[in-house]
Enzyme design. Structure first.
Site: not given
Ligand code: NAD
Length: 303
Positions: A176, A244
């Site tokens: 990744k 990040k």
């Molecule tokens: P996001 O910030 O939209 O979602 C994260 C969720 O986790 C939020 O709803 C938040 O409230 C929740 N959260 C945070 N701390 C928490 C805790 N202690 N307990 C329970 N819930 C908690 O992020 P995202 O865009 O959904 O991305 C999630 C992961 O996937 C990241 O690591 C990101 O790098 C990766 N990712 C994102 C994308 C994208 O396009 N958005 C694509 C590939 C990978």
């Protein structure tokens, strides 16, 4: 939980990606019990047929598999290793799958801790963005033991189409991070092409169409190009999350003594974007760095 015949999931982290992935698991017939620190995120999934949990262990306890989709390493460590977490109170199926993008070293540490209490861990980060999450077409790259991957695979098939077991714990994150390095540098290359094309006075949308038909074509040019041309910095994969990931790439590159000069350059351009208050914008907002350098605002509110 209902719908046991397909299997059951405790899903923790219902943000941009997680909510769509949890919805696809529900649609595929799995019983899904959900938790997020934001109550509305839970309510939205309950409206689609999920069960609400009061915490991470409550989401996972009766499930075949616990899936986490959280922002960064500290949140995953808290949910796995912290008080009341999955190490102390593991899922019945003794399988934890983290699909966030986090440190491969942290994955190895957590996998070893979980192994000591007879729980398997898979790191299975994804590529494909919110569109891939919504359409269940994610590319999923998994690290961990083969038997654990085989148990997780039916769940992955509800969320993605390209599913690969790429090695031991941490290997999914390693692949990744290589993916993210390409994404960042590719966006930078598109910004440079758009800046030069604009200076030539060519029609940028027509140029994009031409490039997509040739060897400069890319996912970024296809999916993010229109927003970059329109000056739309808003939606998508947040700059904060990209930074990040690039930080994780740089940490690993330093630890392994691998020079990555292009990654270093694009990372500092993303730092510049964040310093201009764009951390919550989509990562295509890198174009604004180029607009500022050329003193060519493309949009009235261009910072
Ligand atoms: P996001 O910030 O939209 O979602 C994260 C969720 O986790 C939020 O709803 C938040 O409230 C929740 N959260 C945070 N701390 C928490 C805790 N202690 N307990 C329970 N819930 C908690 O992020 P995202 O865009 O959904 O991305 C999630 C992961 O996937 C990241 O690591 C990101 O790098 C990766 N990712 C994102 C994308 C994208 O396009 N958005 C694509 C590939 C990978």
């Amino acid at each position: 939980m209902g719908r046991k015949e397909q299997g059951s999931v405790g899903f923790i982290g219902l943000g941009t990606m997680g909510r769509e992935m949890a919805r696809n698991l529900l649609e595929a017939g799995f019983a899904v019990r959900v938790f997020d620190v934001v109550p509305k995120a839970i309510d939205d999934l309950v409206a689609l047929g999920a069960e609400a949990a009061t915490g991470p262990a409550d989401a996972a306890r009766d499930a075949d598999i616990a899936i986490t989709m959280l922002p960064d390493t500290p949140q995953v460590e808290e949910i796995v290793l912290g008080p009341g977490g999955l190490l102390a109170d593991p899922p019945r199926g003794r399988l934890v799958v983290d699909m966030s993008t986090i440190s491969p070293v942290a994955v190895q540490r957590m996998a070893a801790e979980l192994k000591r209490v007879g729980v398997d861990m898979i790191d299975a980060p994804v590529s494909g963005g919110p569109i891939g999450a919504k359409n269940a077409t994610l590319s999923i790259m998994a690290g961990g033991e083969a038997q654990a991957f085989a148990r997780a695979k039916p769940f992955f098939e509800a969320m993605g189409t390209t599913i690969n077991h790429v090695g031991a714990p941490g290997a999914g994150q390693a692949v990744k991070l290589c993916n993210q390095l390409i994404c960042g540098i590719n966006i930078q290359a598109i910004c440079e092409a758009l800046a030069l094309g604009r200076a030539f006075g060519v029609d940028l949308e027509q140029m994009r169409g031409v490039l997509l038909g040739g060897s400069a074509a890319s996912w970024m040019l296809d999916k993010l190009g229109p927003a970059m041309i329109m000056g739309d910095a808003s939606a998508g994969f947040r700059i904060d999350l990209m930074l990040k990931d690039l930080r994780l790439v740089q940490e690993q590159a330093l630890a392994l003594s691998v020079p990555l000069p292009a990654t270093a350059l694009v990372t500092s351009q993303y730092v510049e974007a964040r310093a201009h208050g764009e951390g919550s914008n989509g990562n295509q907002a890198l174009f604004r760095v180029y607009d500022r350098m050329a003193n060519q605002p493309r949009h009235p509110d261009n910072g």
